[in-house]
Design a protein around this motif. Structure first.
Motif, PDB file in Angstrom:
ATOM      1  N   GLU A 312       0.827  -1.207   0.000  1.00 52.09           N
ATOM      2  CA  GLU A 312       0.000   0.000   0.000  1.00 52.09           C
ATOM      3  C   GLU A 312       0.861   1.256   0.000  1.00 52.09           C
ATOM      4  O   GLU A 312       0.540   2.245  -0.677  1.00 52.09           O
ATOM      5  N   ARG A 313       1.955   1.228   0.734  1.00 52.38           N
ATOM      6  CA  ARG A 313       2.852   2.403   0.742  1.00 52.38           C
ATOM      7  C   ARG A 313       3.529   2.586  -0.611  1.00 52.38           C
ATOM      8  O   ARG A 313       3.721   3.705  -1.073  1.00 52.38           O
ATOM      9  N   LEU A 314       3.889   1.476  -1.245  1.00 55.20           N
ATOM     10  CA  LEU A 314       4.469   1.563  -2.587  1.00 55.20           C
ATOM     11  C   LEU A 314       3.474   2.188  -3.551  1.00 55.20           C
ATOM     12  O   LEU A 314       3.848   3.018  -4.400  1.00 55.20           O
ATOM     13  N   ARG A 315       2.206   1.816  -3.443  1.00 55.74           N
ATOM     14  CA  ARG A 315       1.184   2.397  -4.300  1.00 55.74           C
ATOM     15  C   ARG A 315       1.074   3.908  -4.071  1.00 55.74           C
ATOM     16  O   ARG A 315       0.959   4.686  -5.013  1.00 55.74           O
ATOM     17  N   MET A 316       1.123   4.320  -2.820  1.00 52.33           N
ATOM     18  CA  MET A 316       1.058   5.747  -2.507  1.00 52.33           C
ATOM     19  C   MET A 316       2.243   6.500  -3.100  1.00 52.33           C
ATOM     20  O   MET A 316       2.137   7.673  -3.461  1.00 52.33           O
ATOM     21  N   LEU A 317       3.361   5.784  -3.243  1.00 52.84           N
ATOM     22  CA  LEU A 317       4.577   6.390  -3.785  1.00 52.84           C
ATOM     23  C   LEU A 317       4.728   6.156  -5.284  1.00 52.84           C
ATOM     24  O   LEU A 317       5.761   6.495  -5.863  1.00 52.84           O
TER      25      LEU A 317
END
Length: 364
Positions: A312-317
């Motif tokens: 999820e953090r990768l998606r946000m980034l």
């Protein structure tokens, strides 16, 4: 090697969503994500292939004639045409196998592409599983497959583990009265296609599936093929609807069998191998990450704690990664990453570092 055998519950696959695929990670997300979730080679289809496909549109008023493409595929593998069946992608081939080939005890070797099991279930089969273990490097011991299994499905190289099983190991699965289905959708991403069984006629009950989706970027066109004994090809063909492969897809198949296309695919496989080494080397720098090695496909499987949160953090980034928990034999601590060029990989590794650091900071 201890390899457990599992029979999923009657409702489907237990916790595993067999119909989840990588495109769900990037579709409808409301932002422009760098796609590491789908294993289609970036920058495809090439311009020359687009032109060939576009030129075929003028003949759409005529019914498709698959004979030239069939002859081209057969010649590419040194086979007579009666040993080849063209399909609307490898996914259609799995459906045909499930519906048309007799099977009292089908077994699927996992972790692997989930569509074969989904197709078998949809056709009313009770499906057994052989689960390969991370502790063994997801390597296959042929003795782990039940002796009474009369249809066995295995990927090579396997999605999502990127393990390339030796052809000699897979041959040990063949026996009279058994259909051995080997999914080689990613074999053309392996330099030299070493360990390939496509084109072999000496392995009893062998059915090999190939796809033109991955290397040539034709996921939206749907084109693949099966190689098998003539009687098996005939059984599968009888289960197909009329004109199952469109004229543009047939044009693409014929074009991708030409010498220049095969040379281009071979060069792409060499580049993928180099780019994969770069990605794996970068991932090794993270003590939090376990990489499944040796990786031989156009993707890499990694294990890390709280992988779902990292995804999820990768998606946000700005990066999409493929969740691993929909594959039987894997859990929520696995991610699959498509191999991309060095520049993209460097950007991803920087973002991955940010994601890991942010998660560590939140945990304090």
């Amino acid at each position: 090697m201890h390899t457990p055998t599992e029979s999923p519950d009657a409702t489907g696959a237990g916790p595993h969503d067999l119909r989840h695929h990588g495109d769900a990670e990037v579709r409808g997300r409301g932002r422009d994500l760098t796609d590491l979730a789908v294993n289609v080679r970036a920058g495809t289809p090439p311009a020359w292939l687009k032109e060939r496909i576009a030129a075929s549109l003028g003949a759409l008023s005529a019914y498709p004639d698959g004979r030239p493409a069939l002859a081209a595929v057969a010649a590419r593998h040194g086979l007579p045409p009666e040993r080849v069946l063209l399909t609307a992608g490898a996914a259609e081939a799995f459906v045909l196998i499930a519906r048309a080939l007799p099977a009292r005890r089908p077994v699927v070797v996992h972790p692997q592409f989930t569509e074969p099991e989904a197709a078998l279930r949809a056709a009313g089969h009770e499906v057994g599983r052989v689960l390969l273990r991370a502790e063994d490097g997801f390597r296959l011991d042929p003795a782990a497959v039940p002796a009474d299994a009369d249809l066995v499905v295995v990927g090579n190289p396997t999605n999502p583990t990127s393990v390339l099983h030796p052809a000699a190991v897979l041959e040990q699965l063949a026996r009279p009265g058994r259909t051995l289905v080997v999914d080689e959708a990613f074999m053309d991403a392996v330099p030299g296609e070493r360990e390939a069984l496509c084109g072999r006629t000496d392995v009893p009950g062998l059915v090999v599936l190939r796809s033109l989706t991955k290397t040539w970027g034709l996921a939206g066109l749907r084109i693949g093929y099966v190689t098998a004994a003539p009687e098996t090809v005939d059984r599968l063909a009888q289960a197909q609807p009329l004109w199952p492969v469109s004229s543009p897809a047939l044009t693409a198949a014929e074009a991708c069998m030409e010498p220049r296309a095969l040379a281009e695919a071979a060069a792409a496989a060499e580049r993928i191998a180099v780019d994969r080494c770069h990605l794996v080397a970068g991932l090794r720098e993270f003590t939090e990450i376990q990489v499944v090695e040796p990786a031989e496909g156009s993707f890499v499987l990694i294990r890390l704690e709280r992988a779902a949160e990292i995804r999820e953090r990768l998606r946000m980034l700005g990066f999409a990664a493929r969740r691993g928990d929909t594959f039987p034999g894997l859990g929520t601590d696995w991610l699959r990453l498509a191999v991309r060029d060095r520049t993209t990989t460097n950007r991803f590794l920087q973002v991955l570092d940010q994601a890991l650091q942010a998660l560590t900071a939140v945990s304090r």
